[in-house]
Design a protein around this motif. Structure first.
Motif, PDB file in Angstrom:
ATOM      1  N   VAL A 265       0.836  -1.196   0.000  1.00  0.00           N
ATOM      2  CA  VAL A 265       0.000   0.000   0.000  1.00  0.00           C
ATOM      3  C   VAL A 265       0.873   1.248   0.000  1.00  0.00           C
ATOM      4  N   ARG A 266       1.922   1.248   0.804  1.00  0.00           N
ATOM      5  CA  ARG A 266       2.822   2.403   0.861  1.00  0.00           C
ATOM      6  C   ARG A 266       3.420   2.697  -0.504  1.00  0.00           C
ATOM      7  N   TYR A 267       3.821   1.650  -1.213  1.00  0.00           N
ATOM      8  CA  TYR A 267       4.415   1.859  -2.539  1.00  0.00           C
ATOM      9  C   TYR A 267       3.411   2.517  -3.480  1.00  0.00           C
ATOM     10  N   VAL A 268       2.190   2.005  -3.508  1.00  0.00           N
ATOM     11  CA  VAL A 268       1.183   2.570  -4.412  1.00  0.00           C
ATOM     12  C   VAL A 268       0.866   4.008  -4.030  1.00  0.00           C
ATOM     13  N   GLU A 269       0.818   4.310  -2.746  1.00  0.00           N
ATOM     14  CA  GLU A 269       0.538   5.674  -2.320  1.00  0.00           C
ATOM     15  C   GLU A 269       1.638   6.642  -2.738  1.00  0.00           C
ATOM     16  N   MET A 270       2.855   6.146  -2.929  1.00  0.00           N
ATOM     17  CA  MET A 270       3.948   6.994  -3.377  1.00  0.00           C
ATOM     18  C   MET A 270       3.785   7.425  -4.833  1.00  0.00           C
ATOM     19  N   HIS A 271       3.039   6.638  -5.614  1.00  0.00           N
ATOM     20  CA  HIS A 271       3.020   6.867  -7.062  1.00  0.00           C
ATOM     21  C   HIS A 271       1.630   7.087  -7.642  1.00  0.00           C
ATOM     22  N   HIS A 272       0.613   7.081  -6.807  1.00  0.00           N
ATOM     23  CA  HIS A 272      -0.753   7.268  -7.299  1.00  0.00           C
ATOM     24  C   HIS A 272      -1.504   8.247  -6.414  1.00  0.00           C
ATOM     25  N   GLY A 273      -2.633   8.715  -6.929  1.00  0.00           N
ATOM     26  CA  GLY A 273      -3.463   9.652  -6.193  1.00  0.00           C
ATOM     27  C   GLY A 273      -4.253   9.003  -5.074  1.00  0.00           C
ATOM     28  N   ARG A 274      -4.975   9.829  -4.350  1.00  0.00           N
ATOM     29  CA  ARG A 274      -5.690   9.366  -3.158  1.00  0.00           C
ATOM     30  C   ARG A 274      -6.758   8.324  -3.490  1.00  0.00           C
ATOM     31  N   THR A 275      -7.523   8.556  -4.561  1.00  0.00           N
ATOM     32  CA  THR A 275      -8.628   7.653  -4.882  1.00  0.00           C
ATOM     33  C   THR A 275      -8.097   6.271  -5.283  1.00  0.00           C
ATOM     34  N   TYR A 276      -7.116   6.258  -6.187  1.00  0.00           N
ATOM     35  CA  TYR A 276      -6.565   4.968  -6.615  1.00  0.00           C
ATOM     36  C   TYR A 276      -5.922   4.248  -5.430  1.00  0.00           C
ATOM     37  N   SER A 277      -5.199   4.976  -4.596  1.00  0.00           N
ATOM     38  CA  SER A 277      -4.529   4.357  -3.457  1.00  0.00           C
ATOM     39  C   SER A 277      -5.533   3.752  -2.486  1.00  0.00           C
ATOM     40  N   ALA A 278      -6.658   4.443  -2.271  1.00  0.00           N
ATOM     41  CA  ALA A 278      -7.687   3.922  -1.372  1.00  0.00           C
ATOM     42  C   ALA A 278      -8.309   2.655  -1.944  1.00  0.00           C
ATOM     43  N   THR A 279      -8.505   2.636  -3.264  1.00  0.00           N
ATOM     44  CA  THR A 279      -9.059   1.449  -3.912  1.00  0.00           C
ATOM     45  C   THR A 279      -8.086   0.279  -3.816  1.00  0.00           C
ATOM     46  N   PHE A 280      -6.818   0.561  -4.024  1.00  0.00           N
ATOM     47  CA  PHE A 280      -5.799  -0.478  -3.919  1.00  0.00           C
ATOM     48  C   PHE A 280      -5.757  -1.030  -2.495  1.00  0.00           C
ATOM     49  N   ARG A 281      -5.803  -0.152  -1.516  1.00  0.00           N
ATOM     50  CA  ARG A 281      -5.774  -0.589  -0.115  1.00  0.00           C
ATOM     51  C   ARG A 281      -6.987  -1.462   0.194  1.00  0.00           C
ATOM     52  N   ALA A 282      -8.139  -1.109  -0.346  1.00  0.00           N
ATOM     53  CA  ALA A 282      -9.342  -1.922  -0.147  1.00  0.00           C
ATOM     54  C   ALA A 282      -9.187  -3.298  -0.777  1.00  0.00           C
ATOM     55  N   ALA A 283      -8.526  -3.354  -1.931  1.00  0.00           N
ATOM     56  CA  ALA A 283      -8.294  -4.639  -2.586  1.00  0.00           C
ATOM     57  C   ALA A 283      -7.359  -5.518  -1.762  1.00  0.00           C
ATOM     58  N   VAL A 284      -6.322  -4.902  -1.177  1.00  0.00           N
ATOM     59  CA  VAL A 284      -5.423  -5.656  -0.292  1.00  0.00           C
ATOM     60  C   VAL A 284      -6.210  -6.191   0.904  1.00  0.00           C
ATOM     61  N   ALA A 285      -7.077  -5.362   1.468  1.00  0.00           N
ATOM     62  CA  ALA A 285      -7.901  -5.790   2.599  1.00  0.00           C
ATOM     63  C   ALA A 285      -8.826  -6.930   2.202  1.00  0.00           C
ATOM     64  N   LEU A 286      -9.359  -6.890   0.979  1.00  0.00           N
ATOM     65  CA  LEU A 286     -10.235  -7.962   0.493  1.00  0.00           C
ATOM     66  C   LEU A 286      -9.509  -9.311   0.530  1.00  0.00           C
ATOM     67  N   GLY A 287      -8.262  -9.309   0.087  1.00  0.00           N
ATOM     68  CA  GLY A 287      -7.499 -10.552   0.111  1.00  0.00           C
ATOM     69  C   GLY A 287      -7.357 -11.111   1.510  1.00  0.00           C
ATOM     70  N   GLU A 288      -7.192 -10.223   2.496  1.00  0.00           N
ATOM     71  CA  GLU A 288      -7.077 -10.681   3.881  1.00  0.00           C
ATOM     72  C   GLU A 288      -8.428 -11.148   4.423  1.00  0.00           C
ATOM     73  N   VAL A 289      -9.517 -10.488   4.026  1.00  0.00           N
ATOM     74  CA  VAL A 289     -10.858 -10.901   4.455  1.00  0.00           C
ATOM     75  C   VAL A 289     -11.159 -12.312   3.967  1.00  0.00           C
ATOM     76  N   LEU A 290     -10.825 -12.584   2.713  1.00  0.00           N
ATOM     77  CA  LEU A 290     -11.128 -13.893   2.140  1.00  0.00           C
ATOM     78  C   LEU A 290     -10.315 -15.009   2.790  1.00  0.00           C
ATOM     79  N   ARG A 291      -9.273 -14.668   3.521  1.00  0.00           N
ATOM     80  CA  ARG A 291      -8.448 -15.665   4.209  1.00  0.00           C
ATOM     81  C   ARG A 291      -8.460 -15.453   5.719  1.00  0.00           C
ATOM     82  N   SER A 292      -9.500 -14.795   6.200  1.00  0.00           N
ATOM     83  CA  SER A 292      -9.553 -14.430   7.616  1.00  0.00           C
ATOM     84  C   SER A 292      -9.821 -15.611   8.535  1.00  0.00           C
TER      85      SER A 292
END
Length: 323
Positions: A265-292
């Motif tokens: 998430v930190r890497y994407v936030e360095m190179h993308h805007g707020r909206t894209y970074s928030a979407t990416f972070r949500a996608a990372v969270a989705l992966g953890e939810v599916l394996r919770s």
């Protein structure tokens, strides 16, 4: 041309100030069981190429320093703390000296004969090549999917839904990993690859300078490969150069699992805007939810969702002593 002389023929590593075909950087942390065999492999390679070996130890407590000290022509640099991977590399770079290239290696690698030579040949064959990465075999002798695509939201969603085993033939846009078997049989340019083994053109290493120490561990190589591409060079995969990787040499723990997710998430936030970074972070969270169902993934999910917890993730223990 590769240097040939008495020291090279004897397999000795070249000293400070002498020209090297490659200055090799190995960052160790409790690597006593691995570093000796790797140095033996490098000793064999040094019979054909002028190699300088720099081992940065991140305050090991298992006798790693004593193992390295048995190789007096290898340069041992004690970092004075656990600086992480990028920090360890940065401690070695001022000692690289005159060299055609800088080779970064994990300590839990075995380097097959001719691997370094094949990478050097690939580097010399095309001025556009800034980094060369080899084929990596896992402990079973199978090709490890070390080639990766630039992180994207769709790639994270694809990996979250299908993991590393389901629908391995899915479109490349739906994974960060390159699972295509033919990709590992021929040389070609890649976005990035695992940082376990990468040969960097000397000019590129000098131009790009330090690695980004904001990444204590994980994602530092993604950031470095991006800078290579942004500087006008390409990263090339060379399948005829083969190394074996035990994998897991950095250790595993719930804290490191959370750090891996957060650093993406930190890497994407360095190179993308707020909206894209928030979407990416949500996608990372989705992966953890599916394996919770797994405790480690539940903990990682909690850390990804709570930015205030990021400050408690593993970081450099203290600054290195002066050079």
């Amino acid at each position: 041309m590769t240097s040939v002389g008495t020291d090279v023929a004897d397999g000795r590593f070249v000293a400070a100030g002498e020209h090297a075909d490659a200055s090799i950087v190995v960052v160790t942390y409790n690597s006593a069981a691995d570093i000796g065999p790797l140095l033996d492999d490098l000793r064999a390679s040094a019979r054909s190429h002028a190699l300088r070996v720099l081992v940065v130890d991140n305050q090991s407590s298992d006798g790693t320093v004593e193992v390295v000290a048995a190789y007096p022509d290898a340069v041992l640099i004690e970092s004075g703390g656990n600086l992480g991977y990028a920090g360890g590399i940065n401690r070695a770079l001022p000692h690289a000296g005159p060299c055609r290239s800088v080779l970064i290696l994990n300590p839990d690698l075995r380097v097959r004969p001719e691997a370094i030579g094949r990478m050097l040949e690939t580097l010399a064959s095309d001025d556009r090549v800034g980094v060369v990465v080899p084929r990596i075999l896992d402990h079973d002798g199978q090709t490890y999917p070390s080639l990766r695509f630039e992180p994207s939201t769709m790639g994270v969603v694809g990996d979250a839904l299908f993991g590393r085993t389901l629908w391995r033939g899915r479109p490349c846009s739906l994974s960060e990993f390159d699972y295509r078997g033919d990709s590992y049989h021929h040389a070609h340019d890649v976005d990035w690859a695992t940082g376990a083994a990468m040969l960097i053109r000397g000019e590129v290493a000098r131009r790009l300078g330090d690695w980004d120490e904001r990444f204590f561990l994980y994602s530092e190589e993604i950031e470095y490969f991006r800078r290579v591409r942004d500087s006008g060079y390409v990263a090339r995969y060379e399948p005829s150069a083969v190394v074996e990787h035990r994998l897991g040499g950095s250790g595993t723990s719930p804290a490191l699992a959370a750090l891996m997710a957060v650093n993406r998430v930190r890497y994407v936030e360095m190179h993308h805007g707020r909206t894209y970074s928030a979407t990416f972070r949500a996608a990372v969270a989705l992966g953890e939810v599916l394996r919770s169902y797994d405790r480690t993934h539940r903990r990682t999910l909690a850390v990804v969702l709570s930015r205030r917890k990021w400050s408690g993730l593993p970081k450099a223990t203290r600054m290195a002593a002066p050079l």
